[in-house]
Design an enzyme around this catalytic site. Sequence first.
Site, PDB file in Angstrom:
ATOM      1  N   LYS A   8       0.992  -1.381  -0.014  1.00 48.17           N
ATOM      2  CA  LYS A   8      -0.003   0.049  -0.085  1.00 48.17           C
ATOM      3  C   LYS A   8       0.827   1.138   0.111  1.00 48.17           C
ATOM      4  CE  LYS A   8       0.876   0.949   4.591  1.00 48.17           C
ATOM      5  NZ  LYS A   8       1.821   2.181   4.971  1.00 48.17           N
ATOM      6  N   ASP A 133      -1.993  -1.673  10.893  1.00 43.13           N
ATOM      7  CA  ASP A 133      -2.049  -1.704   9.360  1.00 43.13           C
ATOM      8  C   ASP A 133      -2.867  -3.018   8.914  1.00 43.13           C
ATOM      9  OD1 ASP A 133      -1.069   0.780   9.358  1.00 43.13           O
ATOM     10  OD2 ASP A 133       0.449   0.338   8.053  1.00 43.13           O
TER      11      ASP A 133
HETATM   12  O1  C5P Z   1       0.633  -1.832  15.176  1.00 48.60           O
HETATM   13  P1  C5P Z   1       2.020  -2.093  14.655  1.00 48.60           P
HETATM   14  O2  C5P Z   1       2.864  -2.951  15.736  1.00 48.60           O
HETATM   15  O3  C5P Z   1       2.404  -2.052  13.125  1.00 48.60           O
HETATM   16  O4  C5P Z   1       2.942  -0.528  15.091  1.00 48.60           O
HETATM   17  C1  C5P Z   1       4.329  -0.510  15.005  1.00 48.60           C
HETATM   18  C2  C5P Z   1       4.747   0.716  16.103  1.00 48.60           C
HETATM   19  O5  C5P Z   1       4.379   1.737  15.592  1.00 48.60           O
HETATM   20  C3  C5P Z   1       3.804   0.795  17.411  1.00 48.60           C
HETATM   21  O6  C5P Z   1       4.362  -0.074  18.486  1.00 48.60           O
HETATM   22  C4  C5P Z   1       3.693   2.017  17.629  1.00 48.60           C
HETATM   23  O7  C5P Z   1       5.057   2.400  18.261  1.00 48.60           O
HETATM   24  C5  C5P Z   1       3.682   2.658  16.265  1.00 48.60           C
HETATM   25  N1  C5P Z   1       2.690   3.182  15.849  1.00 48.60           N
HETATM   26  C6  C5P Z   1       2.012   4.305  16.724  1.00 48.60           C
HETATM   27  N2  C5P Z   1       0.456   4.634  16.233  1.00 48.60           N
HETATM   28  C7  C5P Z   1       0.002   3.902  15.266  1.00 48.60           C
HETATM   29  C8  C5P Z   1       0.470   2.918  14.527  1.00 48.60           C
HETATM   30  C9  C5P Z   1       1.697   2.503  14.926  1.00 48.60           C
HETATM   31  O8  C5P Z   1       2.403   4.865  17.486  1.00 48.60           O
HETATM   32  N3  C5P Z   1      -1.467   4.437  14.850  1.00 48.60           N
END
Ligand code: C5P
Length: 265
Positions: A8, A133
């Site tokens: 994406k 995501d």
């Molecule tokens: O959700 P995911 O594990 O992909 O996100 C990786 C990191 O990115 C999270 O641990 C967080 O630190 C940050 N993040 C965030 N806010 C979001 C998505 C991700 O702070 N909406």
Amino acid sequence: MKISSHAKINLYLRVKEKRADGFHELDTIFQEIDICDELSWLPGNDPLSLDVKGIAIDNNSENLVLAAAQAFSLATGHKIGGSILLIKKIPVGGGLGGGSSNAAATLNLLNRHFDLPLTQQGLLELALTIGSDVPFFVEGGCQRGRGRGELLEKACVPVDTATQGLLIMPPFGVSTALCFSKWAQTAREPSHHEPQIGENDLFLAACMVEPRLRLIFDELVQQTPTPVFMSGSGSTLVCLTSDNLAPLRKLATQLGCRTTAFRFR
Ligand code: C5P
């Protein structure tokens, strides 16, 4: 069983605030593109193994494909064994959602194989336990994402937006967690206007994490008339245009970046 797992881009990404749970409140448009990894599963009785070919990734055991298979198994009670082959073409650490897409593809593939034990809502909820995501990739296409990115609604590409372009991939990635952790230092007054295509509130934070990104971006902006913007938490830069891409490609290559033409899906 085989499934494609697409990348994406974020057509815009606005960060609103850091929440009490540590995640950031977002407003973004996710757009699925035709760059993809290929995932195939040969079911068997042995414990599930994962073989990754193509672009090298650091640690197979932390791969979101295995995390997704384990989450699916726990949620449905189905034992999942055999081997998965992942042919990786989506750059890692690029803000293109490759790992999240692989996780969603795994969930979709397993749910189909076992005759839909999870409803679409169940799939979306399970997807969010793997990453912010991942819910987007369960259905893909073009969707507006709010909350952590999981409050999704179908969106339309604005009519005047070119639906093809160029990905410019620097020879380094940017860690999503690190990028978000720098956002507060770069945040400006909240914007009240409608977000514009190409806006990305994580760009300055990504440049703090990886100053070479700023150098590449500035060179591109100075030397070509075609606007470029960053996808997700970087490092991939995107140019949306149906113009001749050769001059931009040449310049990006001189700056040490790889380039790939793409289309929206
Ligand atoms: O959700 P995911 O594990 O992909 O996100 C990786 C990191 O990115 C999270 O641990 C967080 O630190 C940050 N993040 C965030 N806010 C979001 C998505 C991700 O702070 N909406």
